[in-house]
Design a protein around this motif. Structure first.
Motif, short mmCIF file in Angstrom:
data_model
loop_
_atom_site.label_atom_id
_atom_site.label_comp_id
_atom_site.label_asym_id
_atom_site.label_seq_id
_atom_site.Cartn_x
_atom_site.Cartn_y
_atom_site.Cartn_z
N LEU A 108 -2.92 11.82 -0.07
CA LEU A 108 -2.75 10.39 -0.32
C LEU A 108 -2.42 9.63 0.71
O LEU A 108 -2.45 8.45 0.95
CB LEU A 108 -1.51 10.28 -1.57
N SER A 109 -1.49 10.28 1.56
CA SER A 109 -1.17 9.38 2.91
C SER A 109 -2.14 9.03 3.86
O SER A 109 -1.91 8.08 4.51
CB SER A 109 -0.02 10.33 3.75
N ARG A 154 0.68 4.21 -2.93
CA ARG A 154 0.49 5.51 -2.75
C ARG A 154 1.71 6.41 -3.31
O ARG A 154 1.52 7.35 -3.95
CB ARG A 154 0.58 5.75 -1.14
N ARG A 184 -1.95 15.55 -3.54
CA ARG A 184 -1.07 14.76 -3.32
C ARG A 184 -0.90 14.44 -2.02
O ARG A 184 -0.50 13.22 -1.22
CB ARG A 184 0.23 14.68 -4.06
N ASN A 221 -5.99 4.38 1.63
CA ASN A 221 -5.80 3.04 1.97
C ASN A 221 -6.23 2.29 0.25
O ASN A 221 -7.21 2.10 0.21
CB ASN A 221 -6.37 2.51 2.85
N ARG A 262 0.76 -1.14 0.13
CA ARG A 262 -0.05 0.15 -0.05
C ARG A 262 0.80 1.25 -0.21
O ARG A 262 0.55 2.18 -0.63
CB ARG A 262 -1.01 -0.06 1.16
#
Ligand code: SF4
Length: 173
Positions: free
Chosen positions: A60-61, A22, A57, A64, A18
């Motif tokens: 994005l962290s 990402r 962006r 999931n 994952r």
């Protein structure tokens, strides 16, 4: 990166898949290959996931790309997103193989517009039952992390339909 067929590549990495995904989508957005990514993100209450269109962006962290549960079929989320047409954004969508198949069927029925959508998938180890996850999200995140990190393809913890699924692999799409 090794090309394996005309349907996919192997990205070699020691990181969690994952994290790799990402990073991949972060770079793809930075290079403007995609303007946005549609991906599951945990809801604030922490006991479910929602499909979120991510254009920044930095968010994005929090996403999931391989969520442990399927609160709604991703094809339904895509149907809602494209119900008024293709829009201006080039969007990548990460879905399970069964969701890809559902999206293709809805596209044939003119309920999804794929003009500016790129569908991406992966070999799927299954999803956990919603009721189990809601009862104890932390425990079930741990169970699903082990399924992913240990490459468990016959987990007793996934949904009954996933235990009998024979079209979980990318090569079957
Ligand atoms: S194992 Fe099959 S049915 Fe289950 S989520 Fe994956 S693709 Fe869908």
């Amino acid at each position: 990166m090794n090309k394996t067929s005309n349907k996919g590549v192997i990205i070699n990495s020691d990181d969690d898949v994952r994290v790799v995904l990402r990073n991949f989508f972060g770079q793809a957005m930075e290079k403007q290959t995609f303007d946005a990514v549609l991906m599951p993100m945990k809801v604030p209450s922490g006991d479910s996931y929602a499909w979120i269109l991510i254009k920044d962006r930095d968010f994005l962290s929090d996403a999931n790309p391989i969520a442990p549960i399927m609160p709604i079929n991703a094809a339904v989320a895509l149907k809602k997103l494209t119900r008024k047409g293709s829009g201006k954004l080039n969007i990548a969508v990460v879905m399970r193989p069964c969701e890809i198949r559902a999206a293709i069927e809805l596209t044939k029925l003119n309920q999804i517009n794929l003009d500016k959508i790129t569908l991406l998938s992966y070999d799927c180890a299954g999803a956990l039952p919603m009721q189990d996850y809601i009862a104890d999200p932390a425990k079930n995140e741990k169970i699903f992390n082990e399924i992913i990190s240990d490459d468990i393809w016959n987990s007793k913890d996934v949904k009954p339909v996933c235990k009998i699924c024979d079209k979980f692999a990318l090569c079957n799409l």
